[in-house]
Design a protein around this motif. Structure first.
Motif, PDB file in Angstrom:
ATOM      1  N   ALA A  32       0.678  -1.173   0.155  1.00 56.47           N
ATOM      2  CA  ALA A  32       0.187   0.018  -0.122  1.00 56.47           C
ATOM      3  C   ALA A  32       0.989   1.167  -0.112  1.00 56.47           C
ATOM      4  O   ALA A  32       0.437   2.275  -0.382  1.00 56.47           O
ATOM      5  N   LEU A  33       2.222   1.124   0.679  1.00 59.70           N
ATOM      6  CA  LEU A  33       3.001   2.353   0.555  1.00 59.70           C
ATOM      7  C   LEU A  33       3.884   2.282  -0.858  1.00 59.70           C
ATOM      8  O   LEU A  33       4.161   3.405  -1.189  1.00 59.70           O
ATOM      9  N   ALA A  34       4.154   1.165  -1.011  1.00 62.78           N
ATOM     10  CA  ALA A  34       5.194   1.122  -2.074  1.00 62.78           C
ATOM     11  C   ALA A  34       4.769   1.646  -3.515  1.00 62.78           C
ATOM     12  O   ALA A  34       5.215   2.154  -4.390  1.00 62.78           O
ATOM     13  N   CYS A  35       3.338   0.988  -3.752  1.00 65.26           N
ATOM     14  CA  CYS A  35       2.639   1.431  -4.952  1.00 65.26           C
ATOM     15  C   CYS A  35       2.528   2.982  -5.269  1.00 65.26           C
ATOM     16  O   CYS A  35       3.122   3.402  -6.553  1.00 65.26           O
ATOM     17  N   PRO A  36       2.037   3.903  -4.587  1.00 60.58           N
ATOM     18  CA  PRO A  36       1.940   5.301  -4.793  1.00 60.58           C
ATOM     19  C   PRO A  36       3.224   5.914  -4.975  1.00 60.58           C
ATOM     20  O   PRO A  36       3.822   6.793  -5.621  1.00 60.58           O
ATOM     21  N   VAL A  37       4.277   5.483  -3.915  1.00 60.17           N
ATOM     22  CA  VAL A  37       5.778   5.870  -4.023  1.00 60.17           C
ATOM     23  C   VAL A  37       6.283   5.487  -5.082  1.00 60.17           C
ATOM     24  O   VAL A  37       7.314   6.544  -5.864  1.00 60.17           O
ATOM     25  N   GLY A  38       6.090   4.210  -5.657  1.00 60.48           N
ATOM     26  CA  GLY A  38       6.768   3.773  -6.981  1.00 60.48           C
ATOM     27  C   GLY A  38       6.331   4.693  -8.186  1.00 60.48           C
ATOM     28  O   GLY A  38       6.669   4.896  -9.107  1.00 60.48           O
ATOM     29  N   LEU A  80       6.433   2.846 -18.924  1.00 57.36           N
ATOM     30  CA  LEU A  80       6.577   2.936 -17.772  1.00 57.36           C
ATOM     31  C   LEU A  80       5.508   2.971 -16.704  1.00 57.36           C
ATOM     32  O   LEU A  80       5.591   2.519 -15.742  1.00 57.36           O
ATOM     33  N   ARG A  81       4.424   3.496 -17.186  1.00 57.79           N
ATOM     34  CA  ARG A  81       3.079   3.580 -16.163  1.00 57.79           C
ATOM     35  C   ARG A  81       2.562   1.898 -16.013  1.00 57.79           C
ATOM     36  O   ARG A  81       1.929   1.603 -15.104  1.00 57.79           O
ATOM     37  N   ARG A  82       2.887   1.016 -16.806  1.00 59.32           N
ATOM     38  CA  ARG A  82       2.719  -0.307 -16.628  1.00 59.32           C
ATOM     39  C   ARG A  82       3.288  -0.876 -15.523  1.00 59.32           C
ATOM     40  O   ARG A  82       3.091  -1.586 -14.931  1.00 59.32           O
ATOM     41  N   LEU A  83       4.627  -0.380 -15.400  1.00 53.69           N
ATOM     42  CA  LEU A  83       5.827  -0.964 -14.262  1.00 53.69           C
ATOM     43  C   LEU A  83       5.700  -0.218 -13.247  1.00 53.69           C
ATOM     44  O   LEU A  83       6.300  -0.484 -12.257  1.00 53.69           O
ATOM     45  N   ASP A  84       5.096   1.325 -13.009  1.00 50.16           N
ATOM     46  CA  ASP A  84       5.702   2.070 -12.105  1.00 50.16           C
ATOM     47  C   ASP A  84       5.246   1.512 -10.686  1.00 50.16           C
ATOM     48  O   ASP A  84       5.910   1.781  -9.750  1.00 50.16           O
ATOM     49  N   SER A  85       3.844   0.965 -10.529  1.00 45.49           N
ATOM     50  CA  SER A  85       3.457   0.575  -9.158  1.00 45.49           C
ATOM     51  C   SER A  85       4.311  -0.489  -8.761  1.00 45.49           C
ATOM     52  O   SER A  85       4.443  -0.943  -7.497  1.00 45.49           O
ATOM     53  N   TYR A  86       5.325  -1.337  -9.672  1.00 45.62           N
ATOM     54  CA  TYR A  86       6.154  -2.306  -9.234  1.00 45.62           C
ATOM     55  C   TYR A  86       7.425  -1.954  -9.092  1.00 45.62           C
ATOM     56  O   TYR A  86       8.267  -2.608  -8.435  1.00 45.62           O
ATOM     57  N   LEU A  87       7.848  -0.631  -9.273  1.00 42.40           N
ATOM     58  CA  LEU A  87       9.265  -0.244  -9.385  1.00 42.40           C
ATOM     59  C   LEU A  87       9.809  -0.403  -7.768  1.00 42.40           C
ATOM     60  O   LEU A  87      11.164  -0.619  -7.761  1.00 42.40           O
ATOM     61  N   LEU A  88       9.150  -0.271  -6.881  1.00 46.12           N
ATOM     62  CA  LEU A  88       9.548  -0.455  -5.412  1.00 46.12           C
ATOM     63  C   LEU A  88       8.929  -1.905  -4.799  1.00 46.12           C
ATOM     64  O   LEU A  88       9.686  -2.570  -4.258  1.00 46.12           O
ATOM     65  N   ALA A  89       7.566  -2.070  -5.194  1.00 48.12           N
ATOM     66  CA  ALA A  89       6.922  -3.270  -4.568  1.00 48.12           C
ATOM     67  C   ALA A  89       7.759  -4.357  -4.840  1.00 48.12           C
ATOM     68  O   ALA A  89       7.875  -5.427  -3.926  1.00 48.12           O
ATOM     69  N   ALA A  90       8.053  -4.841  -6.304  1.00 46.35           N
ATOM     70  CA  ALA A  90       8.484  -5.929  -6.348  1.00 46.35           C
ATOM     71  C   ALA A  90      10.009  -6.281  -5.875  1.00 46.35           C
ATOM     72  O   ALA A  90      10.160  -7.215  -5.393  1.00 46.35           O
ATOM     73  N   PRO A  91      10.887  -5.324  -5.957  1.00 41.62           N
ATOM     74  CA  PRO A  91      11.994  -5.491  -5.372  1.00 41.62           C
ATOM     75  C   PRO A  91      12.012  -5.482  -3.874  1.00 41.62           C
ATOM     76  O   PRO A  91      12.505  -6.544  -3.177  1.00 41.62           O
ATOM     77  N   LEU A  92      10.923  -4.823  -3.157  1.00 40.02           N
ATOM     78  CA  LEU A  92      10.925  -5.147  -1.948  1.00 40.02           C
ATOM     79  C   LEU A  92      10.424  -6.438  -1.282  1.00 40.02           C
ATOM     80  O   LEU A  92      10.926  -7.100  -0.428  1.00 40.02           O
ATOM     81  N   TRP A  93       9.350  -6.824  -2.171  1.00 39.58           N
ATOM     82  CA  TRP A  93       8.956  -8.170  -1.858  1.00 39.58           C
ATOM     83  C   TRP A  93      10.045  -9.327  -2.059  1.00 39.58           C
ATOM     84  O   TRP A  93      10.211 -10.172  -1.186  1.00 39.58           O
ATOM     85  N   LEU A  94      10.826  -9.035  -3.044  1.00 38.45           N
ATOM     86  CA  LEU A  94      11.667 -10.187  -3.573  1.00 38.45           C
ATOM     87  C   LEU A  94      12.750 -10.189  -2.222  1.00 38.45           C
ATOM     88  O   LEU A  94      13.185 -11.252  -1.790  1.00 38.45           O
ATOM     89  N   LEU A  95      13.073  -8.942  -1.741  1.00 36.35           N
ATOM     90  CA  LEU A  95      14.166  -8.814  -0.591  1.00 36.35           C
ATOM     91  C   LEU A  95      13.518  -9.756   0.611  1.00 36.35           C
ATOM     92  O   LEU A  95      14.365 -10.210   1.550  1.00 36.35           O
ATOM     93  N   VAL A  96      12.287  -9.276   0.836  1.00 35.53           N
ATOM     94  CA  VAL A  96      11.950  -9.518   2.306  1.00 35.53           C
ATOM     95  C   VAL A  96      11.261 -10.903   2.475  1.00 35.53           C
ATOM     96  O   VAL A  96      11.222 -11.718   3.555  1.00 35.53           O
ATOM     97  N   VAL A  97      10.868 -11.583   1.248  1.00 41.31           N
ATOM     98  CA  VAL A  97      10.446 -12.975   1.175  1.00 41.31           C
ATOM     99  C   VAL A  97      11.486 -13.876   1.732  1.00 41.31           C
ATOM    100  O   VAL A  97      12.603 -13.998   1.156  1.00 41.31           O
TER     101      VAL A  97
END
Length: 250
Positions: free
Chosen positions: A209-215, A233-250
């Motif tokens: 919820a935080l990473a999507c708007p910040v992304g 870019l707009r197709r991926l912008d919500s994932y710019l932070l969310a995807a790497p964070l999920w990968l790091l934390v999982v």
């Protein structure tokens, strides 16, 4: 974030979601068929915006190559298809260093701005490539987690677009998206995908919820101006932070 409402935005968004789900159902690494072209197109469009919508040094403008940025994005993402985080990390580092070396070799004697050239090329290619590679790695290593992430981000994007496109301010869209993330997050909490547990799911939901708007804000910062044309870019912008964070934390 400025929203363009012309064109088949909802149709493309639904097609993107269904394509990712279909790919993960057949073979997780097939996700690459969708996200690698998306990263390449995004890199191409960011570079295009910098080349044609700003006044740059003439040597810089001549050297800034759309195809180069797309190629860098693809080359950075490709190691992720192997399903190895270390290989992917090495690809990110090597890709960044290669751009810096190319900038020095190409513009070192013709312009006083090789660092600026490298910065534009890296900001065009690397962030979208990191997001795309993170999605591929999540799909390959944690299929259920990947599906949960896509559902949450898609919920955010749907709420943000449907409400935000008709809103009178920039807050209503993201707020609606965050609410949508919470609703879908309740379903993820009830059926947490391995290795997530019910106790940790709220953290991932809040992070998304935080990473999507910040992304989205980060995506706008990659462009010379926030409303520059860059639908890839707009197709991926919500994932710019969310995807790497999920990968790091999982």
């Amino acid at each position: 974030m400025p929203r363009r409402i012309d064109g088949p935005k909802i149709t493309l968004g639904v097609a993107w979601f269904l394509g990712l789900v279909a790919a993960i159902t057949v073979e997780p690494r097939l996700v690459a068929i969708f996200v690698i072209p998306a990263a390449a197109i995004a890199a191409l469009q960011i570079a295009h915006a910098w080349k044609h919508e700003t006044t740059l040094d003439r040597h810089l403008t001549a050297a800034l190559d759309h195809q180069l940025t797309a190629a860098v994005a693809v080359l950075v993402v490709l190691p992720a298809v192997l399903g190895n985080v270390l290989w992917f990390g090495a690809g990110v580092v090597l890709g960044t260093l290669a751009v810096a070396a190319y900038a020095g070799a190409t513009l070192g004697e013709r312009s006083d701005q090789p660092v600026f050239f490298a910065e534009i090329t890296i900001r065009s290619a690397v962030p979208v490539a990191v997001a795309a590679g993170s999605l591929i790695l999540l799909a390959a290593t944690h299929t259920g987690v990947f599906v949960a992430l896509v559902c949450l981000v898609s919920a955010y994007e749907a709420g943000d677009f449907l409400v935000g496109s008709g809103a009178l301010n920039d807050v209503e869209g993201p707020a609606a998206g965050v609410v949508a993330v919470g609703i879908v997050g309740a379903g993820v909490w009830l059926l947490p995908p391995e290795p997530l547990t019910a106790s940790i799911v709220p953290f991932f939901v809040a992070m998304t919820a935080l990473a999507c708007p910040v992304g989205q804000v980060f995506g706008s910062a990659l462009l010379p101006r926030g409303d520059a044309w860059a639908p890839g870019l707009r197709r991926l912008d919500s994932y710019l932070l969310a995807a790497p964070l999920w990968l790091l934390v999982v």
